[in-house]
Write a protein that holds these residues in place. Structure first.
Motif, PDB file in Angstrom:
ATOM      1  N   ALA A   1       0.167   5.400 -17.647  1.00  0.00           N
ATOM      2  CA  ALA A   1      -0.622   4.811 -16.565  1.00  0.00           C
ATOM      3  C   ALA A   1       0.117   3.623 -15.964  1.00  0.00           C
ATOM      4  CB  ALA A   1      -1.987   4.371 -17.086  1.00  0.00           C
ATOM      5  N   LEU A   2      -0.273   3.275 -14.760  1.00  0.00           N
ATOM      6  CA  LEU A   2       0.308   2.092 -14.116  1.00  0.00           C
ATOM      7  C   LEU A   2      -0.429   0.824 -14.522  1.00  0.00           C
ATOM      8  CD1 LEU A   2       0.925   3.527 -10.546  1.00  0.00           C
ATOM      9  CD2 LEU A   2       2.431   3.549 -12.552  1.00  0.00           C
ATOM     10  N   ALA A   3      -1.684   0.961 -14.874  1.00  0.00           N
ATOM     11  CA  ALA A   3      -2.498  -0.171 -15.321  1.00  0.00           C
ATOM     12  C   ALA A   3      -3.752   0.398 -15.954  1.00  0.00           C
ATOM     13  CB  ALA A   3      -2.862  -1.086 -14.153  1.00  0.00           C
ATOM     14  N   HIS A   4      -4.403  -0.410 -16.795  1.00  0.00           N
ATOM     15  CA  HIS A   4      -5.666   0.013 -17.408  1.00  0.00           C
ATOM     16  C   HIS A   4      -6.464  -1.233 -17.764  1.00  0.00           C
ATOM     17  CE1 HIS A   4      -8.586   1.782 -20.198  1.00  0.00           C
ATOM     18  NE2 HIS A   4      -8.335   2.924 -19.563  1.00  0.00           N
ATOM     19  N   PRO A   5      -7.794  -1.197 -17.589  1.00  0.00           N
ATOM     20  CA  PRO A   5      -8.602  -2.399 -17.842  1.00  0.00           C
ATOM     21  C   PRO A   5      -8.619  -2.864 -19.292  1.00  0.00           C
ATOM     22  CG  PRO A   5     -10.001  -0.500 -17.337  1.00  0.00           C
ATOM     23  CD  PRO A   5      -8.605  -0.100 -17.020  1.00  0.00           C
ATOM     24  N   ASP A   6      -8.235  -2.017 -20.246  1.00  0.00           N
ATOM     25  CA  ASP A   6      -8.250  -2.430 -21.653  1.00  0.00           C
ATOM     26  C   ASP A   6      -6.878  -2.866 -22.164  1.00  0.00           C
ATOM     27  OD1 ASP A   6     -10.955  -1.907 -21.893  1.00  0.00           O
ATOM     28  OD2 ASP A   6     -10.650   0.169 -22.539  1.00  0.00           O
ATOM     29  N   ALA A   7      -5.867  -2.792 -21.318  1.00  0.00           N
ATOM     30  CA  ALA A   7      -4.509  -3.041 -21.791  1.00  0.00           C
ATOM     31  C   ALA A   7      -4.286  -4.484 -22.221  1.00  0.00           C
ATOM     32  CB  ALA A   7      -3.508  -2.647 -20.705  1.00  0.00           C
ATOM     33  N   TRP A   8      -4.934  -5.431 -21.551  1.00  0.00           N
ATOM     34  CA  TRP A   8      -4.691  -6.845 -21.846  1.00  0.00           C
ATOM     35  C   TRP A   8      -5.937  -7.549 -22.368  1.00  0.00           C
ATOM     36  CZ3 TRP A   8       0.097  -8.104 -22.411  1.00  0.00           C
ATOM     37  CH2 TRP A   8       1.075  -7.384 -21.730  1.00  0.00           C
TER      38      TRP A   8
ATOM     39  N   THR B   1       2.050   2.203  -5.905  1.00  0.00           N
ATOM     40  CA  THR B   1       2.102   3.241  -6.929  1.00  0.00           C
ATOM     41  C   THR B   1       3.226   4.241  -6.709  1.00  0.00           C
ATOM     42  OG1 THR B   1       0.439   4.565  -5.746  1.00  0.00           O
ATOM     43  CG2 THR B   1      -0.359   3.023  -7.400  1.00  0.00           C
ATOM     44  N   ILE B   2       4.234   3.903  -5.915  1.00  0.00           N
ATOM     45  CA  ILE B   2       5.394   4.793  -5.838  1.00  0.00           C
ATOM     46  C   ILE B   2       6.196   4.647  -7.134  1.00  0.00           C
ATOM     47  CG2 ILE B   2       5.657   5.039  -3.346  1.00  0.00           C
ATOM     48  CD1 ILE B   2       7.684   2.740  -3.414  1.00  0.00           C
TER      49      ILE B   2
ATOM     50  N   GLY C   1       0.798  -1.218   0.000  1.00  0.00           N
ATOM     51  CA  GLY C   1       0.000   0.000   0.000  1.00  0.00           C
ATOM     52  C   GLY C   1       0.827   1.263   0.000  1.00  0.00           C
ATOM     53  N   ILE C   2       2.136   1.163  -0.132  1.00  0.00           N
ATOM     54  CA  ILE C   2       3.005   2.350  -0.160  1.00  0.00           C
ATOM     55  C   ILE C   2       2.712   3.078  -1.466  1.00  0.00           C
ATOM     56  CG2 ILE C   2       5.376   3.152   0.021  1.00  0.00           C
ATOM     57  CD1 ILE C   2       4.477   1.540   2.430  1.00  0.00           C
TER      58      ILE C   2
ATOM     59  N   SER D   1       5.402  -1.024  -9.806  1.00  0.00           N
ATOM     60  CA  SER D   1       5.181   0.028 -10.798  1.00  0.00           C
ATOM     61  C   SER D   1       6.513   0.482 -11.361  1.00  0.00           C
ATOM     62  CB  SER D   1       4.466   1.228 -10.165  1.00  0.00           C
ATOM     63  OG  SER D   1       3.173   0.876  -9.717  1.00  0.00           O
ATOM     64  N   PRO D   2       6.540   0.876 -12.630  1.00  0.00           N
ATOM     65  CA  PRO D   2       7.793   1.388 -13.199  1.00  0.00           C
ATOM     66  C   PRO D   2       8.179   2.712 -12.554  1.00  0.00           C
ATOM     67  CG  PRO D   2       5.964   1.737 -14.714  1.00  0.00           C
ATOM     68  CD  PRO D   2       5.434   0.888 -13.597  1.00  0.00           C
TER      69      PRO D   2
END
Length: 516
Positions: free
Chosen positions: A367-374, A201-202, A175-176, A223-224
């Protein structure tokens, strides 16, 4: 004539004694009451492990009972209750605890939404992990509040450091979520105490480990970094530096903006234009006076004829900048704004002037993630490596299960900002380390062994996350992590394409190369 009643009541010897006794009793009672109030500490407890620090109305600390305490936040109640019900099913001595360290009582609307989504994603993974083929240890989830702007981080961290033994058996903290000074200090204290930490999400490059710089032993991130985000955007956009400029915050000490500015500056080393500067308020969520500054900066953007603007700043100032660009004088000039993942907050920001996006202005972010990415759709096939549709669909099924009884409900879920997805993956990474460190026949791993697992999370031992593969290098950083490029629209943010820090997806073996 004297009042006979007065004479009888107050001037007989008997009544004088009675009156004096009553007066003395009242005096003693008052004195005792005052002394008790002065000498007895005010009860500032909120729940087991949680209290209000002096001078604050926030309930901060670790909800050690694990029974669904929501820190007074109604929007968190359903998911906190669900976590409490799951914790209640666990047998004492046969679980390890993972704590979520977050500013649960933040007053920022965007951060409150982010916190809710992170709790939902972490709980979905806890629920799934506890039903994986009876694997041990089971996972207990506790909530730890650092307060608004993470001001009370030390209160929560000091508690967490005492919880590695029975009955809690804390083995990891996740959760950091914000790249800030308080969070950096919190991560430093936790890792120095031997507690494994998984950042959600750091993205700041300086809240990370690297060759010759083991500042946070035991830290892993899913996260990158900002540097990786910037490189991914550069590969995606093929930006002409001669027609690009940088707009950045001069307020120092903010790890997100500082490292994003440095990353963008390297990309624009050949730009003929000097950077345009603004200075945000000490509280980056405050409106301050930066809107006036951006109105002037838009004139300079037009004067420079810039086609691409890299923006290094927090979401409040980004929103102000977008609104100002919508009213720019050079609306015949098409401009693309490229920025980091803070832009994900703007999807539901009511103060964003969405008509600005109809003025030849395009706003895209890493973005760190997206519902349409995969998810495959007409005209788009997900990459063959770096992640998978199967892993994302497993996340969707799990989220559907916990959204309703008996596991849930967990409140309204929103996936467009990617927070639920990335928190789910961070929890999966923590669970992987806890279980890999558990010796055969035991139910809880040695504390020190959990933080030692990160160098082996790669290759066939990678975490197949819903956001993409999590293949960690020897320093706990994700190698060539998928970066969805997302565009702000009048409606929900729209997935545009997948980008990669290395320019293309990782090889099928997902083994980080040797670095000098």
């Amino acid at each position: 004539m004297q009042n006979p009643f007065r004479y009888r009541v107050f001037y007989t010897v008997r009544q004088k004694i009675v009156t004096s006794a009553v007066a003395l009793a009242l005096l003693v009672w008052g004195t005792v009451t005052v002394v008790q109030r002065v000498t007895t500490p005010e009860d500032r407890s909120c729940a087991p492990g949680v209290s209000r620090p002096a001078g604050s109305d926030e309930c901060v600390g670790v909800a050690t009972a694990g029974n669904g305490y929501a820190f007074g936040r109604e929007q968190l109640k359903q998911v906190a209750d669900a976590i409490g019900r799951e914790n209640a099913t666990l047998e004492d001595g046969r679980y390890a605890t993972v704590a979520l360290l977050l500013p649960l009582t933040s007053t920022s609307p965007g951060l409150r939404e982010k916190v809710l989504n992170e709790l939902q994603g972490a709980f979905a993974q806890q629920y799934r992990a506890n039903r994986q083929n009876n694997e041990v240890p089971k996972i207990r989830l506790l909530l730890a509040n650092t307060g608004k702007d993470n001001v009370h981080w030390k209160t929560a961290v000091d508690q967490l450091k005492t919880m590695t033994g029975a009955p809690h058996r804390l083995r990891a903290v996740s959760g950091i979520a914000t790249s800030s000074g308080p969070v950096s200090r919190a991560v430093g204290e936790l890792t120095r105490a031997g507690i494994a930490v998984v950042g959600t999400t750091i993205t700041a490059d300086d809240i990370a480990n690297g060759p010759g710089a083991l500042r946070f032993p035991g830290l892993a991130r899913v996260s990158p970094t900002n540097g990786d985000e910037a490189r991914a955007l550069a590969h995606f956009g093929r930006v002409d530096a001669a027609k690009a400029l940088l707009v950045h915050d001069t307020r120092t000490g903010d790890h997100y903006t500082d490292t994003l500015k440095n990353a963008f500056s390297r990309l624009l080393a050949r730009s003929p234009h000097e950077s345009q500067l603004f200075t945000s308020d000490a509280d980056p969520n405050a409106e301050g006076t930066t809107a006036n500054t951006f109105r002037r900066i838009t004139h300079l953007v037009c004067d420079a004829g810039a086609r691409t603007v890299f923006f290094a700043g927090r979401h409040t100032q980004l929103r102000q900048f977008i609104n100002a660009l919508g009213a720019r004088g050079c609306q015949d000039l098409r401009i693309t704004v490229l920025t980091g993942d803070e832009a994900s907050y703007l999807g539901g920001d009511p103060q964003l002037d969405r008509s600005a996006l109809d003025t030849g202005l395009t706003v895209r972010y890493a973005a760190l993630a997206h519902p349409d990415a995969w998810r495959a759709r007409p005209g788009y096939r997900p990459p063959e490596t770096g992640g998978s549709t199967a892993a994302y669909e497993e996340f969707v099924r799990t989220l559907g299960t916990v959204a309703k009884a008996p596991a849930g409900p967990i409140g309204r879920t929103a996936l467009a900002d990617g927070q639920t997805i990335i928190a789910y993956d961070a929890m999966a990474t923590a669970v992987r380390a806890v279980r890999e460190a558990t010796p055969p026949g035991d139910h809880v791993p040695p504390l020190a062994d959990v933080a030692r697992q990160w160098p082996q999370v790669k290759g066939s031992l990678k975490v197949p996350g819903a956001s993409g593969w999590i293949c960690l290098d020897n320093h706990g950083n994700p190698h060539n992590k998928a970066v969805p490029v997302v565009q702000l629209t009048r409606g929900a943010p729209r997935f545009v394409a997948m980008a990669w820090p290395e320019g293309e997806p990782p090889a099928a073996d997902c083994l980080p190369p040797r670095r000098p």
